[in-house]
Design a protein around this motif. Structure first.
Motif, short mmCIF file in Angstrom:
data_model
loop_
_atom_site.label_atom_id
_atom_site.label_comp_id
_atom_site.label_asym_id
_atom_site.label_seq_id
_atom_site.Cartn_x
_atom_site.Cartn_y
_atom_site.Cartn_z
N THR A 263 42.94 11.60 30.56
CA THR A 263 43.12 13.02 30.23
C THR A 263 42.13 13.50 29.17
O THR A 263 41.70 14.64 29.19
N VAL A 264 41.76 12.63 28.22
CA VAL A 264 40.85 13.03 27.15
C VAL A 264 40.29 11.78 26.48
O VAL A 264 40.94 10.73 26.48
N ALA A 265 39.08 11.88 25.94
CA ALA A 265 38.44 10.76 25.25
C ALA A 265 37.67 11.29 24.05
O ALA A 265 37.14 12.40 24.08
N GLU A 266 37.61 10.49 22.99
CA GLU A 266 36.91 10.92 21.78
C GLU A 266 36.41 9.72 21.00
O GLU A 266 37.09 8.68 20.92
N PHE A 267 35.23 9.87 20.40
CA PHE A 267 34.66 8.84 19.53
C PHE A 267 35.30 8.91 18.14
O PHE A 267 35.75 9.98 17.70
#
Length: 328
Positions: free
Chosen positions: A88-92
């Motif tokens: 659904t979502v990805a972040e560093f």
């Protein structure tokens, strides 16, 4: 270069008034990226790479290489009938370039360390709250889907948002969240109607303030909510053209489930589910927030200036003094 001795006339440019035309031209196009819709993009702290994620894959890109990327997460099974969850979502991570987090429709958030494995098919940590079997329902799997994940500015905490709640996780503790905020718990009695109208699949974003002391997220009826982490106080505000005027102070609102209502209360039966705030953003240092409500973008700031914090108003149990600075 012209010979100055041969110049016999001088042409002066003339300014001609025209309608303002704003165009966006891409500087780079990163091709052959995904087979599905891209749901998130995150720049790495090394300022050299970024990630792009779709429902089944996460790709790692170099900002200077546009024709190829490296696949670091792949959830696509050999048989699509065996598919149990989607990304659904990805972040560093904001400081460590080797860490990234991605969430899924199954309610799990995985923290991956690219130093241990090139293909991040096994997460370093898994943040997932088990559902009490006594409270499990037909809608539990849908409402537990994580729609947004944000690292705190300090990098120690993870903020996740599902349909009904917002949760703060400590990266050092996987078994349960350290804080749970009920964003729209009053909708539990409306889940059947929300399912029939597909509203139950809406994806709400969340945001931290600059000091990680207050979190913000959207809701229905053009409401957005703020929670102070220290005092655990919260406030509900409305962003709509009907109530927001330039330099006007926002007044707190409250959703009422029962029959007893105060002046600014609104019944849960009167909520307009067509009006929703899915996108919110907080300035990294100042008390300025951006709220997207349908086709309107509202900019609010603390009327007391940058020296005062939103959390102060929540701790003192006073109306939040946010004013609309949007130019209609």
């Amino acid at each position: 270069m012209k010979d100055i001795s041969r110049i016999t006339s001088l042409q002066v440019p003339v300014l001609r008034p025209m309608d303002l035309l704003v165009e966006a031209s891409p500087r780079r196009v990163f091709a052959n990226a995904h087979a599905y819709h891209i749901n998130s993009i995150s720049i790495n702290s090394d300022c050299e790479t970024y990630l792009s994620a779709d429902d089944l894959r996460i790709n790692l890109w170099n900002l200077n290489i546009t024709d190829r990327s490296f696949n670091i997460v792949d959830l696509k099974p050999e048989n699509m009938e065996d598919l149990s969850e989607v990304i659904t979502v990805a972040e560093f991570h904001p400081h460590h370039c080797h860490l990234l987090a991605f969430s899924s429709s199954a309610g799990a958030t995985r923290l991956c360390d690219m130093r241990s494995r090139a293909l991040c098919d096994r997460p370093a940590k898994l943040f997932e709250e088990s559902v009490d079997p006594a409270h499990r329902s037909f809608f539990s799997e849908i409402t537990s889907s994580v729609s947004d994940v944000k690292f705190s500015h300090s990098g120690r905490y993870l903020l996740t948002r599902d349909y009904l709640t917002a949760k703060v996780w400590d990266l050092n503790m996987e078994n349960k969240p350290v804080e749970i905020y009920q964003v729209q718990d009053y909708l539990r009695s409306k889940l059947c109607a929300l399912y029939e109208s597909d509203c139950i699949f809406d994806k709400f974003e969340c945001a931290w303030n600059g000091t990680d002391s207050v979190i913000m997220t959207g809701a229905y009826n053009n409401f957005f909510r703020m929670f102070d982490r220290a005092s655990r106080r919260d406030v509900t505000l409305e962003a709509s053209r009907e109530v927001c005027k330039r330099r006007a102070v926002l007044r707190p609102r409250r959703v009422c489930v029962g029959k007893k209502r105060r002046e600014n209360d609104i019944s849960v039966d009167s909520l307009d589910f067509r009006k929703k705030i899915l996108h919110t953003a907080w300035h990294p240092t100042d008390n300025i927030i951006a709220i997207a409500a349908s086709n309107n973008l509202f900019i609010f700031q603390d009327r007391h200036g940058p020296g005062h914090h939103v959390g102060h108003h929540l701790e003192q149990d006073k109306p939040l003094q946010l004013q609309d600075t949007t130019r209609q």
